[in-house]
Design a protein around this motif. Structure first.
Motif, PDB file in Angstrom:
ATOM      1  N   ARG A 142       0.843  -1.191   0.000  1.00 37.40           N
ATOM      2  CA  ARG A 142       0.000   0.000   0.000  1.00 37.40           C
ATOM      3  C   ARG A 142       0.886   1.251   0.000  1.00 37.40           C
ATOM      4  O   ARG A 142       1.961   1.259   0.580  1.00 37.40           O
ATOM      5  CB  ARG A 142      -0.952   0.016   1.188  1.00 37.40           C
ATOM      6  CG  ARG A 142      -0.290   0.142   2.533  1.00 37.40           C
ATOM      7  CD  ARG A 142      -1.338   0.210   3.655  1.00 37.40           C
ATOM      8  NE  ARG A 142      -0.735   0.201   4.946  1.00 37.40           N
ATOM      9  CZ  ARG A 142      -0.629  -0.857   5.738  1.00 37.40           C
ATOM     10  NH1 ARG A 142      -1.099  -2.014   5.358  1.00 37.40           N
ATOM     11  NH2 ARG A 142      -0.054  -0.756   6.916  1.00 37.40           N
ATOM     12  N   LEU A 143       0.410   2.247  -0.695  1.00 35.88           N
ATOM     13  CA  LEU A 143       1.071   3.550  -0.718  1.00 35.88           C
ATOM     14  C   LEU A 143       0.292   4.465   0.210  1.00 35.88           C
ATOM     15  O   LEU A 143      -0.875   4.760  -0.045  1.00 35.88           O
ATOM     16  CB  LEU A 143       1.076   4.118  -2.141  1.00 35.88           C
ATOM     17  CG  LEU A 143       2.128   3.542  -3.071  1.00 35.88           C
ATOM     18  CD1 LEU A 143       1.833   3.925  -4.515  1.00 35.88           C
ATOM     19  CD2 LEU A 143       3.500   4.030  -2.666  1.00 35.88           C
ATOM     20  N   THR A 144       0.922   4.879   1.301  1.00 39.06           N
ATOM     21  CA  THR A 144       0.261   5.792   2.234  1.00 39.06           C
ATOM     22  C   THR A 144       1.249   6.859   2.656  1.00 39.06           C
ATOM     23  O   THR A 144       2.418   6.565   2.902  1.00 39.06           O
ATOM     24  CB  THR A 144      -0.239   5.054   3.495  1.00 39.06           C
ATOM     25  OG1 THR A 144       0.871   4.428   4.130  1.00 39.06           O
ATOM     26  CG2 THR A 144      -1.302   4.035   3.174  1.00 39.06           C
ATOM     27  N   GLY A 145       0.784   8.066   2.733  1.00 37.97           N
ATOM     28  CA  GLY A 145       1.661   9.158   3.142  1.00 37.97           C
ATOM     29  C   GLY A 145       2.877   9.246   2.249  1.00 37.97           C
ATOM     30  O   GLY A 145       2.774   9.289   1.029  1.00 37.97           O
ATOM     31  N   ASP A 146       4.028   9.258   2.861  1.00 42.27           N
ATOM     32  CA  ASP A 146       5.284   9.325   2.128  1.00 42.27           C
ATOM     33  C   ASP A 146       6.014   7.981   2.120  1.00 42.27           C
ATOM     34  O   ASP A 146       7.243   7.925   2.070  1.00 42.27           O
ATOM     35  CB  ASP A 146       6.203  10.392   2.755  1.00 42.27           C
ATOM     36  CG  ASP A 146       5.700  11.798   2.505  1.00 42.27           C
ATOM     37  OD1 ASP A 146       5.074  12.010   1.451  1.00 42.27           O
ATOM     38  OD2 ASP A 146       5.935  12.681   3.345  1.00 42.27           O
ATOM     39  N   HIS A 147       5.242   6.893   2.198  1.00 47.70           N
ATOM     40  CA  HIS A 147       5.856   5.565   2.265  1.00 47.70           C
ATOM     41  C   HIS A 147       5.152   4.552   1.377  1.00 47.70           C
ATOM     42  O   HIS A 147       3.955   4.637   1.152  1.00 47.70           O
ATOM     43  CB  HIS A 147       5.815   5.030   3.703  1.00 47.70           C
ATOM     44  CG  HIS A 147       6.714   5.756   4.626  1.00 47.70           C
ATOM     45  ND1 HIS A 147       6.323   6.903   5.268  1.00 47.70           N
ATOM     46  CD2 HIS A 147       7.984   5.516   4.999  1.00 47.70           C
ATOM     47  CE1 HIS A 147       7.321   7.339   6.023  1.00 47.70           C
ATOM     48  NE2 HIS A 147       8.340   6.513   5.876  1.00 47.70           N
ATOM     49  N   PRO A 188       2.471   8.025  -8.418  1.00 47.63           N
ATOM     50  CA  PRO A 188       1.833   7.546  -9.654  1.00 47.63           C
ATOM     51  C   PRO A 188       2.681   6.516 -10.415  1.00 47.63           C
ATOM     52  O   PRO A 188       2.168   5.478 -10.836  1.00 47.63           O
ATOM     53  CB  PRO A 188       1.629   8.819 -10.478  1.00 47.63           C
ATOM     54  CG  PRO A 188       1.566   9.917  -9.462  1.00 47.63           C
ATOM     55  CD  PRO A 188       2.511   9.495  -8.378  1.00 47.63           C
ATOM     56  N   GLN A 189       3.969   6.791 -10.561  1.00 50.32           N
ATOM     57  CA  GLN A 189       4.852   5.850 -11.262  1.00 50.32           C
ATOM     58  C   GLN A 189       4.999   4.551 -10.470  1.00 50.32           C
ATOM     59  O   GLN A 189       4.967   3.471 -11.046  1.00 50.32           O
ATOM     60  CB  GLN A 189       6.234   6.456 -11.467  1.00 50.32           C
ATOM     61  CG  GLN A 189       6.270   7.573 -12.473  1.00 50.32           C
ATOM     62  CD  GLN A 189       7.656   8.186 -12.527  1.00 50.32           C
ATOM     63  OE1 GLN A 189       8.331   8.315 -11.506  1.00 50.32           O
ATOM     64  NE2 GLN A 189       8.074   8.560 -13.738  1.00 50.32           N
ATOM     65  N   LEU A 190       5.129   4.671  -9.167  1.00 51.69           N
ATOM     66  CA  LEU A 190       5.293   3.497  -8.323  1.00 51.69           C
ATOM     67  C   LEU A 190       4.020   2.650  -8.318  1.00 51.69           C
ATOM     68  O   LEU A 190       4.074   1.428  -8.429  1.00 51.69           O
ATOM     69  CB  LEU A 190       5.671   3.929  -6.899  1.00 51.69           C
ATOM     70  CG  LEU A 190       6.029   2.837  -5.922  1.00 51.69           C
ATOM     71  CD1 LEU A 190       7.105   1.916  -6.463  1.00 51.69           C
ATOM     72  CD2 LEU A 190       6.495   3.472  -4.610  1.00 51.69           C
ATOM     73  N   ARG A 191       2.884   3.310  -8.226  1.00 53.03           N
ATOM     74  CA  ARG A 191       1.607   2.586  -8.272  1.00 53.03           C
ATOM     75  C   ARG A 191       1.472   1.825  -9.601  1.00 53.03           C
ATOM     76  O   ARG A 191       1.035   0.683  -9.624  1.00 53.03           O
ATOM     77  CB  ARG A 191       0.434   3.534  -8.084  1.00 53.03           C
ATOM     78  CG  ARG A 191      -0.938   2.837  -8.188  1.00 53.03           C
ATOM     79  CD  ARG A 191      -2.078   3.767  -7.854  1.00 53.03           C
ATOM     80  NE  ARG A 191      -2.068   4.178  -6.477  1.00 53.03           N
ATOM     81  CZ  ARG A 191      -2.440   3.408  -5.444  1.00 53.03           C
ATOM     82  NH1 ARG A 191      -2.824   2.172  -5.666  1.00 53.03           N
ATOM     83  NH2 ARG A 191      -2.416   3.869  -4.229  1.00 53.03           N
ATOM     84  N   ALA A 192       1.872   2.447 -10.687  1.00 52.49           N
ATOM     85  CA  ALA A 192       1.799   1.784 -11.994  1.00 52.49           C
ATOM     86  C   ALA A 192       2.658   0.517 -12.005  1.00 52.49           C
ATOM     87  O   ALA A 192       2.237  -0.524 -12.513  1.00 52.49           O
ATOM     88  CB  ALA A 192       2.224   2.741 -13.099  1.00 52.49           C
ATOM     89  N   ARG A 193       3.869   0.586 -11.432  1.00 55.26           N
ATOM     90  CA  ARG A 193       4.736  -0.599 -11.359  1.00 55.26           C
ATOM     91  C   ARG A 193       4.096  -1.692 -10.506  1.00 55.26           C
ATOM     92  O   ARG A 193       4.122  -2.872 -10.872  1.00 55.26           O
ATOM     93  CB  ARG A 193       6.093  -0.232 -10.762  1.00 55.26           C
ATOM     94  CG  ARG A 193       6.962   0.597 -11.665  1.00 55.26           C
ATOM     95  CD  ARG A 193       8.291   0.927 -10.953  1.00 55.26           C
ATOM     96  NE  ARG A 193       9.036   1.929 -11.668  1.00 55.26           N
ATOM     97  CZ  ARG A 193       9.846   1.689 -12.684  1.00 55.26           C
ATOM     98  NH1 ARG A 193      10.000   0.463 -13.113  1.00 55.26           N
ATOM     99  NH2 ARG A 193      10.485   2.665 -13.278  1.00 55.26           N
ATOM    100  N   LEU A 194       3.546  -1.298  -9.371  1.00 57.72           N
ATOM    101  CA  LEU A 194       2.938  -2.273  -8.459  1.00 57.72           C
ATOM    102  C   LEU A 194       1.687  -2.895  -9.061  1.00 57.72           C
ATOM    103  O   LEU A 194       1.477  -4.104  -8.959  1.00 57.72           O
ATOM    104  CB  LEU A 194       2.616  -1.605  -7.119  1.00 57.72           C
ATOM    105  CG  LEU A 194       3.847  -1.269  -6.273  1.00 57.72           C
ATOM    106  CD1 LEU A 194       3.510  -0.204  -5.241  1.00 57.72           C
ATOM    107  CD2 LEU A 194       4.389  -2.517  -5.605  1.00 57.72           C
ATOM    108  N   VAL A 195       0.862  -2.088  -9.695  1.00 54.56           N
ATOM    109  CA  VAL A 195      -0.362  -2.614 -10.311  1.00 54.56           C
ATOM    110  C   VAL A 195      -0.016  -3.550 -11.464  1.00 54.56           C
ATOM    111  O   VAL A 195      -0.660  -4.584 -11.648  1.00 54.56           O
ATOM    112  CB  VAL A 195      -1.282  -1.455 -10.765  1.00 54.56           C
ATOM    113  CG1 VAL A 195      -2.383  -1.938 -11.675  1.00 54.56           C
ATOM    114  CG2 VAL A 195      -1.856  -0.743  -9.537  1.00 54.56           C
ATOM    115  N   ALA A 196       1.044  -3.222 -12.209  1.00 54.85           N
ATOM    116  CA  ALA A 196       1.462  -4.106 -13.299  1.00 54.85           C
ATOM    117  C   ALA A 196       1.984  -5.440 -12.761  1.00 54.85           C
ATOM    118  O   ALA A 196       1.788  -6.486 -13.379  1.00 54.85           O
ATOM    119  CB  ALA A 196       2.534  -3.427 -14.145  1.00 54.85           C
ATOM    120  N   ALA A 197       2.641  -5.414 -11.597  1.00 54.55           N
ATOM    121  CA  ALA A 197       3.250  -6.626 -11.039  1.00 54.55           C
ATOM    122  C   ALA A 197       2.275  -7.474 -10.223  1.00 54.55           C
ATOM    123  O   ALA A 197       2.301  -8.699 -10.317  1.00 54.55           O
ATOM    124  CB  ALA A 197       4.454  -6.256 -10.169  1.00 54.55           C
TER     125      ALA A 197
END
Length: 165
Positions: free
Chosen positions: A121-126, A146-155
């Motif tokens: 999960r992405l929360t706050g600054d972590h 946004p970029q990190l979420r895209a990587r995580l959702v793809a994986a």
């Protein structure tokens, strides 16, 4: 003629050097494995705490003592052991060191590819992620979400935690 103390000290010194070399080889394997899992670091956090600083000061004092009493040593094994142990200390990941990479994450000794995360999960600054039943956190500035979420959702989209607070 060599007395039993000298022989024992030599054997202990040799064993210590072997353990340090084995530790460095094992550390090299662990770091290479983590690097393959994480990939190029996109975000990184490093800590140097007081225990590490104290260890370095004590090592410097021990090395100075060895150099000052060099004539008492029959080999360089004591100095080599000190140098190898400092190398092992500085090359080892610390508990609060964190990396977010192109392919995965690392916190301390624990490194996982995004596809191997149990939850995230992405929360706050972590970015918070779960491995082996334990939650870990890596600093992730909000601008990178946004970029990190895209990587995580793809994986592993199905592993996003439903925790909201």
């Amino acid at each position: 003629m060599e007395n039993s103390f000298d022989a024992s000290a030599g054997a202990l010194s040799g064993m210590a050097l072997l353990w340090l070399v084995a530790g460095l080889v094992g550390l090299g394997v662990a770091r290479a494995t983590a690097a393959r899992r994480v990939g190029r670091a996109l975000a990184r956090e490093r800590h140097v705490g007081w225990p590490r600083r104290a260890f370095v000061v004590l090592h410097a004092a021990a090395l100075a003592a060895v150099i000052a009493q060099w004539s008492e040593f029959e080999s360089v094994s004591a100095a080599l052991a000190l140098v190898l142990s400092v190398a092992l200390l500085f090359a080892s990941p610390q508990a609060h060191d964190a990396d977010i990479g192109e392919r995965g994450v690392r916190r301390g000794w624990v490194a996982r590819a995004y596809t191997d995360l149990e939850e995230w999960r992405l929360t706050g600054d972590h970015l918070r992620w779960k491995a082996d039943g334990e939650w870990h956190a890596c600093p992730a500035p909000r601008a990178s979400h946004p970029q990190l979420r895209a990587r995580l959702v793809a994986a592993c989209p199905e592993r996003e935690s439903r925790f909201t607070g």
